[in-house]
Design a protein around this motif. Sequence first.
Motif, PDB file in Angstrom:
ATOM      1  N   MET A  12       0.828  -1.211   0.000  1.00 46.13           N
ATOM      2  CA  MET A  12       0.000   0.000   0.000  1.00 46.13           C
ATOM      3  C   MET A  12       0.862   1.261   0.000  1.00 46.13           C
ATOM      4  O   MET A  12       0.654   2.185  -0.779  1.00 46.13           O
ATOM      5  CB  MET A  12      -0.919   0.007   1.219  1.00 46.13           C
ATOM      6  N   SER A  42     -14.166  -5.801  -0.188  1.00 49.70           N
ATOM      7  CA  SER A  42     -12.926  -6.152   0.497  1.00 49.70           C
ATOM      8  C   SER A  42     -13.082  -5.984   1.998  1.00 49.70           C
ATOM      9  O   SER A  42     -13.650  -4.995   2.471  1.00 49.70           O
ATOM     10  CB  SER A  42     -11.769  -5.279  -0.009  1.00 49.70           C
ATOM     11  N   ASP A  93     -10.504  -5.683   3.874  1.00 49.09           N
ATOM     12  CA  ASP A  93      -9.369  -4.832   4.234  1.00 49.09           C
ATOM     13  C   ASP A  93      -9.699  -3.401   3.843  1.00 49.09           C
ATOM     14  O   ASP A  93      -9.824  -3.074   2.661  1.00 49.09           O
ATOM     15  CB  ASP A  93      -8.115  -5.314   3.506  1.00 49.09           C
ATOM     16  N   GLN A 119      -7.749  -1.711   1.168  1.00 49.24           N
ATOM     17  CA  GLN A 119      -7.975  -2.111  -0.216  1.00 49.24           C
ATOM     18  C   GLN A 119      -9.327  -1.638  -0.748  1.00 49.24           C
ATOM     19  O   GLN A 119      -9.626  -1.827  -1.925  1.00 49.24           O
ATOM     20  CB  GLN A 119      -7.903  -3.637  -0.335  1.00 49.24           C
ATOM     21  N   LYS A 141      -5.894   3.486  -4.672  1.00 51.83           N
ATOM     22  CA  LYS A 141      -4.681   4.210  -4.300  1.00 51.83           C
ATOM     23  C   LYS A 141      -4.571   5.530  -5.068  1.00 51.83           C
ATOM     24  O   LYS A 141      -4.124   6.536  -4.523  1.00 51.83           O
ATOM     25  CB  LYS A 141      -3.446   3.341  -4.562  1.00 51.83           C
TER      26      LYS A 141
END
Length: 295
Positions: free
Chosen positions: A1, A240, A242, A245, A249
Amino acid sequence: MMRTIVFVICCLVSLAVGQAYGETPVDSVAPNKPKVYALVAAVGERFSFVYEVRHVDSHLEPYRRSYVDLSDNFLNRSVLQGLDEAIAKIDPDSKRIYLALAAAQVESVAPSERESVAISKIVAELEKMPKRLEWDRIVVVTPAYKLLDINGMATKLQGFGVFTEPLTSARIDLGQGEMDFAQQGREAVATPKGKAIRSKTYVAPFSYIDVWILDPKTLVVLDRQRRFDDLKFADPLSGSLDVNQSVSKKFLAGRILNLIDVSVGEAVMHSEINSRRGEVTVGEPKVVDPSDAKK
């Protein structure tokens, strides 16, 4: 990340500030001599990643921290863009000079003294510049260093970075039916499409800075504006588990740069520089009939 976000930030900064950084705008034709502002970015190149972790009966803080040092003055360049835009709004006929200085190394200094040490080192560098006697104001941006624990954010944030809150509360039975504690402590966040929701988990870019206004002749501090800003994002439809995620980005990197620009600009707009542009006279209040406004 971290590597992905840093790479995208670098690309976006290069596109956004490549034309402005290091270039002095052509003076506007004005009947009076334009004011000269020296814009100084001294935030360094350290970008923080902070996230919360589970802890039980521990005296340690529940946060983990890592840092990435960006290259090519990317953060300073982004700050200079924000300064330039703010001064242009306040004084469009002005001449701006751009300076990027290394951030003062204050890790070994007590937190309560870091701000004074940081600006004193910047002043020491400015003293070596005789051209400053021709300037009207010096505007300096440095990282802010004090502890902070508000608005659903971690403690000990400084400068620029991203805070991730990945933890959710568990369901427990108190004998009166199931209670979802995840509904408590939720923060106002936005989805990547701009929809306002509330969520316990989120990714939050932050900016925590000091903006100093100095007199060029004496280098006395005329004003200081501290600014903390953050943006919280989450996407419950991403699929997701997470939270890191769940948000693109590229999207996150763009919001980081926008946040820096806004944070710097708002600090300047609330500073002594803007207040000097005019005076407001407050008279006696009077009752106004709302119907008069329609006539």
